[in-house]
Design a protein around this motif. Sequence first.
Motif: not given
Length: 149
Positions: A135-140
Amino acid sequence: MKLIGAACALVLGSVSTAAMAEAYVDYTPQKGHWTINAIEVDPNHVDDYLTGLKSSQVTAFEVLKKRGLIDDYKFLVRKGYMKGAPTVLIMTHVPSDGLDDPDQARDQMIDKEIYAAFSKEKGEAMVKGYEKYRTFIDNGDWKAIDMKK
């Protein structure tokens, strides 16, 4: 009572003033940025995920590195597990923010080079497998800062 309120206001005012940092005096922003993807991976599948990333992501990252669009990449794995928290961080360093600008000829050439080394079909099949346990939690994008001593 008014005296206590005034004293508190004076202390809070001086603390916030003293805490204000100045760019290039207290710290120096570094060129480029890190793009960080935070992913929660089922703890029973971390090895499977890393094995897949080795053949898929590393191939793509090496092409991007050869073309100068990134100059470093890292994979970090969390020790321990907490539901809802990232287990794996995928990090790439872009040496200049301007490299994020689109360039059709360059971008299509890079896609072609990546797909020659690792087919689009194989990549899509791997992603379908990943979806069962990640599951992707964050991308920054994160700017590195050097603190002055």
